[in-house]
Design a protein around this motif. Structure first.
Motif, PDB file in Angstrom:
ATOM      1  N   ALA A   1       0.833  -1.207   0.000  1.00 41.14           N
ATOM      2  CA  ALA A   1       0.000   0.000   0.000  1.00 41.14           C
ATOM      3  C   ALA A   1       0.862   1.250   0.000  1.00 41.14           C
ATOM      4  O   ALA A   1       0.559   2.237  -0.679  1.00 41.14           O
ATOM      5  CB  ALA A   1      -0.935  -0.011   1.211  1.00 41.14           C
ATOM      6  N   ASP A   2       1.953   1.219   0.760  1.00 46.53           N
ATOM      7  CA  ASP A   2       2.819   2.391   0.839  1.00 46.53           C
ATOM      8  C   ASP A   2       3.534   2.645  -0.477  1.00 46.53           C
ATOM      9  O   ASP A   2       3.640   3.802  -0.920  1.00 46.53           O
ATOM     10  CB  ASP A   2       3.835   2.201   1.962  1.00 46.53           C
ATOM     11  N   ILE A   3       4.021   1.588  -1.138  1.00 47.29           N
ATOM     12  CA  ILE A   3       4.698   1.793  -2.418  1.00 47.29           C
ATOM     13  C   ILE A   3       3.691   2.246  -3.477  1.00 47.29           C
ATOM     14  O   ILE A   3       4.015   3.046  -4.362  1.00 47.29           O
ATOM     15  CB  ILE A   3       5.456   0.528  -2.858  1.00 47.29           C
ATOM     16  N   ALA A   4       2.449   1.783  -3.400  1.00 46.60           N
ATOM     17  CA  ALA A   4       1.417   2.230  -4.343  1.00 46.60           C
ATOM     18  C   ALA A   4       1.092   3.703  -4.126  1.00 46.60           C
ATOM     19  O   ALA A   4       0.877   4.451  -5.088  1.00 46.60           O
ATOM     20  CB  ALA A   4       0.163   1.377  -4.181  1.00 46.60           C
ATOM     21  N   ARG A   5       1.048   4.123  -2.869  1.00 45.93           N
ATOM     22  CA  ARG A   5       0.804   5.546  -2.571  1.00 45.93           C
ATOM     23  C   ARG A   5       1.897   6.408  -3.194  1.00 45.93           C
ATOM     24  O   ARG A   5       1.615   7.423  -3.850  1.00 45.93           O
ATOM     25  CB  ARG A   5       0.774   5.746  -1.055  1.00 45.93           C
ATOM     26  N   ARG A   6       3.139   5.994  -3.018  1.00 46.15           N
ATOM     27  CA  ARG A   6       4.248   6.779  -3.563  1.00 46.15           C
ATOM     28  C   ARG A   6       4.234   6.753  -5.090  1.00 46.15           C
ATOM     29  O   ARG A   6       4.554   7.757  -5.740  1.00 46.15           O
ATOM     30  CB  ARG A   6       5.563   6.245  -3.012  1.00 46.15           C
ATOM     31  N   ALA A   7       3.869   5.614  -5.672  1.00 45.33           N
ATOM     32  CA  ALA A   7       3.777   5.523  -7.131  1.00 45.33           C
ATOM     33  C   ALA A   7       2.697   6.451  -7.668  1.00 45.33           C
ATOM     34  O   ALA A   7       2.868   7.066  -8.723  1.00 45.33           O
ATOM     35  CB  ALA A   7       3.496   4.084  -7.551  1.00 45.33           C
ATOM     36  N   ALA A   8       1.575   6.568  -6.965  1.00 47.52           N
ATOM     37  CA  ALA A   8       0.495   7.454  -7.404  1.00 47.52           C
ATOM     38  C   ALA A   8       0.966   8.896  -7.454  1.00 47.52           C
ATOM     39  O   ALA A   8       0.635   9.649  -8.389  1.00 47.52           O
ATOM     40  CB  ALA A   8      -0.705   7.320  -6.468  1.00 47.52           C
ATOM     41  N   VAL A   9       1.745   9.318  -6.465  1.00 51.35           N
ATOM     42  CA  VAL A   9       2.278  10.680  -6.448  1.00 51.35           C
ATOM     43  C   VAL A   9       3.268  10.879  -7.591  1.00 51.35           C
ATOM     44  O   VAL A   9       3.259  11.905  -8.277  1.00 51.35           O
ATOM     45  CB  VAL A   9       2.935  10.970  -5.077  1.00 51.35           C
ATOM     46  N   LEU A  10       4.119   9.879  -7.825  1.00 58.22           N
ATOM     47  CA  LEU A  10       5.065   9.947  -8.944  1.00 58.22           C
ATOM     48  C   LEU A  10       4.339  10.067 -10.278  1.00 58.22           C
ATOM     49  O   LEU A  10       4.699  10.878 -11.130  1.00 58.22           O
ATOM     50  CB  LEU A  10       5.938   8.694  -8.964  1.00 58.22           C
ATOM     51  N   GLY A  11       3.306   9.234 -10.459  1.00 55.08           N
ATOM     52  CA  GLY A  11       2.575   9.245 -11.714  1.00 55.08           C
ATOM     53  C   GLY A  11       1.892  10.563 -11.984  1.00 55.08           C
ATOM     54  O   GLY A  11       1.867  11.039 -13.122  1.00 55.08           O
ATOM     55  N   ALA A  12       1.329  11.160 -10.943  1.00 53.64           N
ATOM     56  CA  ALA A  12       0.649  12.450 -11.117  1.00 53.64           C
ATOM     57  C   ALA A  12       1.624  13.530 -11.565  1.00 53.64           C
ATOM     58  O   ALA A  12       1.249  14.455 -12.296  1.00 53.64           O
ATOM     59  CB  ALA A  12      -0.028  12.856  -9.814  1.00 53.64           C
ATOM     60  N   TYR A  13       2.872  13.411 -11.151  1.00 55.45           N
ATOM     61  CA  TYR A  13       3.886  14.414 -11.528  1.00 55.45           C
ATOM     62  C   TYR A  13       4.508  14.107 -12.891  1.00 55.45           C
ATOM     63  O   TYR A  13       4.645  14.999 -13.731  1.00 55.45           O
ATOM     64  CB  TYR A  13       4.979  14.452 -10.465  1.00 55.45           C
ATOM     65  N   LEU A  14       4.860  12.849 -13.127  1.00 55.54           N
ATOM     66  CA  LEU A  14       5.635  12.505 -14.316  1.00 55.54           C
ATOM     67  C   LEU A  14       4.788  12.227 -15.546  1.00 55.54           C
ATOM     68  O   LEU A  14       5.220  12.491 -16.673  1.00 55.54           O
ATOM     69  CB  LEU A  14       6.499  11.271 -14.035  1.00 55.54           C
ATOM     70  N   SER A  15       3.598  11.656 -15.350  1.00 53.84           N
ATOM     71  CA  SER A  15       2.827  11.152 -16.483  1.00 53.84           C
ATOM     72  C   SER A  15       1.926  12.220 -17.085  1.00 53.84           C
ATOM     73  O   SER A  15       1.324  13.027 -16.367  1.00 53.84           O
ATOM     74  CB  SER A  15       1.982   9.960 -16.036  1.00 53.84           C
TER      75      SER A  15
ATOM     76  N   THR B   1      -0.915  11.706 -18.465  1.00 57.10           N
ATOM     77  CA  THR B   1      -2.312  11.416 -18.143  1.00 57.10           C
ATOM     78  C   THR B   1      -2.543  11.169 -16.661  1.00 57.10           C
ATOM     79  O   THR B   1      -3.686  11.096 -16.221  1.00 57.10           O
ATOM     80  CB  THR B   1      -2.779  10.160 -18.900  1.00 57.10           C
ATOM     81  N   SER B   2      -1.469  11.015 -15.896  1.00 56.89           N
ATOM     82  CA  SER B   2      -1.514  10.661 -14.467  1.00 56.89           C
ATOM     83  C   SER B   2      -1.903   9.204 -14.248  1.00 56.89           C
ATOM     84  O   SER B   2      -1.938   8.743 -13.102  1.00 56.89           O
ATOM     85  CB  SER B   2      -2.459  11.574 -13.670  1.00 56.89           C
ATOM     86  N   ASP B   3      -2.213   8.466 -15.310  1.00 55.97           N
ATOM     87  CA  ASP B   3      -2.548   7.050 -15.171  1.00 55.97           C
ATOM     88  C   ASP B   3      -1.272   6.223 -15.002  1.00 55.97           C
ATOM     89  O   ASP B   3      -0.261   6.458 -15.679  1.00 55.97           O
ATOM     90  CB  ASP B   3      -3.291   6.542 -16.408  1.00 55.97           C
ATOM     91  N   ILE B   4      -1.337   5.251 -14.116  1.00 51.93           N
ATOM     92  CA  ILE B   4      -0.223   4.346 -13.891  1.00 51.93           C
ATOM     93  C   ILE B   4      -0.672   2.934 -14.240  1.00 51.93           C
ATOM     94  O   ILE B   4      -1.683   2.456 -13.721  1.00 51.93           O
ATOM     95  CB  ILE B   4       0.237   4.389 -12.427  1.00 51.93           C
ATOM     96  N   ASP B   5       0.072   2.279 -15.122  1.00 54.80           N
ATOM     97  CA  ASP B   5      -0.183   0.859 -15.381  1.00 54.80           C
ATOM     98  C   ASP B   5       0.295   0.075 -14.168  1.00 54.80           C
ATOM     99  O   ASP B   5       1.450   0.206 -13.757  1.00 54.80           O
ATOM    100  CB  ASP B   5       0.557   0.392 -16.631  1.00 54.80           C
ATOM    101  N   ALA B   6      -0.572  -0.734 -13.586  1.00 52.85           N
ATOM    102  CA  ALA B   6      -0.240  -1.470 -12.367  1.00 52.85           C
ATOM    103  C   ALA B   6      -0.297  -2.972 -12.620  1.00 52.85           C
ATOM    104  O   ALA B   6      -1.190  -3.461 -13.315  1.00 52.85           O
ATOM    105  CB  ALA B   6      -1.201  -1.084 -11.249  1.00 52.85           C
ATOM    106  N   TRP B   7       0.669  -3.685 -12.030  1.00 55.64           N
ATOM    107  CA  TRP B   7       0.777  -5.129 -12.206  1.00 55.64           C
ATOM    108  C   TRP B   7       1.056  -5.781 -10.864  1.00 55.64           C
ATOM    109  O   TRP B   7       1.757  -5.225 -10.021  1.00 55.64           O
ATOM    110  CB  TRP B   7       1.949  -5.468 -13.140  1.00 55.64           C
ATOM    111  N   ILE B   8       0.519  -6.983 -10.692  1.00 53.49           N
ATOM    112  CA  ILE B   8       0.912  -7.851  -9.588  1.00 53.49           C
ATOM    113  C   ILE B   8       1.561  -9.073 -10.228  1.00 53.49           C
ATOM    114  O   ILE B   8       1.052  -9.616 -11.208  1.00 53.49           O
ATOM    115  CB  ILE B   8      -0.287  -8.245  -8.704  1.00 53.49           C
ATOM    116  N   TYR B   9       2.727  -9.468  -9.705  1.00 58.73           N
ATOM    117  CA  TYR B   9       3.430 -10.598 -10.337  1.00 58.73           C
ATOM    118  C   TYR B   9       3.586 -11.745  -9.349  1.00 58.73           C
ATOM    119  O   TYR B   9       3.859 -11.572  -8.169  1.00 58.73           O
ATOM    120  CB  TYR B   9       4.787 -10.166 -10.902  1.00 58.73           C
TER     121      TYR B   9
END
Length: 248
Positions: free
Chosen positions: A56-70, A72-80
């Motif tokens: 959950a914490d890494i997803a929170r940080r990824a969401a903030v990164l995506g909003a800044y870098l992307s 569209t602000s959309d992040i492709d997410a995967w579980i492996y």
């Protein structure tokens, strides 16, 4: 970070606070807005990172990164697990609810009659192979790489590791992707993680591969302050961009 911190309310508060840390880190390392797409990958073979709130914490940080870098602000997410499974896109406006739905697992009930249906991730657990041994990092890298458009736009893959084992030819797979428009940013510093050892060898022995980096953070990644995390992630990514990363 405990599981209670993954609630939409608390996640939303932490997302807002994380924006300021990211802005400062991005300014310090010279990464501009809307300069890359962002992809998130996290493990599902073990329940602990999902139950404890670490994912959950890494997803929170990824969401903030995506909003800044992307753009569209959309992040492709995967579980492996033994293979990679694509999840619904993660967007910062909906991040708190997305995290509760897809980045946490409730702890297993002691008694069968007490078991609850759970969130969407729990309902898809069998389909995704969650809590089943045998995750394959190399296969996940290959699956994610094939999904990324080869349009020249740089892509940052935030690839979370937890007690990951190197099954398959991960080094060979990363060499195949060395000239691509993707920067593979592996994060995590967990015990029993031989992928970390492989990445360290790759850093020393394969200096021609410039688009792979391993960020460990503090002993517990989720204890690493947001600013230090974002700076640690963005600094190697910015170096790669300045060398022409993403240009085909």
């Amino acid at each position: 970070m405990g599981l209670e911190d993954a609630s939409p309310l608390k996640s939303g508060v932490r997302i807002r606070k994380g924006r300021f840390a990211l802005l400062l880190a991005a300014w310090r390392v010279g990464v501009s807005r809307k300069s890359a797409r962002v992809v998130l990958a996290f493990p599902g073979s073990g329940r602990y990172p999902l139950e404890s709130g670490m994912v959950a914490d890494i997803a929170r940080r990824a969401a903030v990164l995506g909003a800044y870098l992307s753009e569209t602000s959309d992040i492709d997410a995967w579980i492996y697990t033994s293979r990679a499974h694509r999840l619904p896109s993660l967007r910062q406006p909906d991040a708190a609810q997305w995290i509760e739905d897809w980045a946490v697992l409730p702890k297993k009930s002691l008694f069968t009659q007490d078991a609850v249906q759970g969130n969407p991730l729990a309902r898809h657990a069998r389909q995704y192979g969650v809590d089943s041994p045998g995750e394959d990092v190399a296969a996940a890298v290959g699956e994610i790489a094939r999904s990324i458009p080869r349009d020249g736009a740089p892509t940052l893959v935030l690839f979370y590791l937890w007690a990951a084992h190197s099954r398959g030819a991960l080094a060979d797979r990363l060499r195949e992707e060395a000239d691509g428009n993707v920067f593979w940013l592996f994060v995590g510093n967990s015990p029993g993680n031989d992928v970390q050892e492989l990445l360290e060898r790759l850093r020393i022995e394969a200096t021609d591969i410039k688009n792979v980096h391993h960020y460990k953070g503090w002993e517990e990644l989720d204890d690493t302050p947001d600013y230090l995390f974002y700076r640690g992630v963005l600094k190697p990514f910015s170096r790669w961009l300045r060398r022409g990363g993403g240009e085909w």
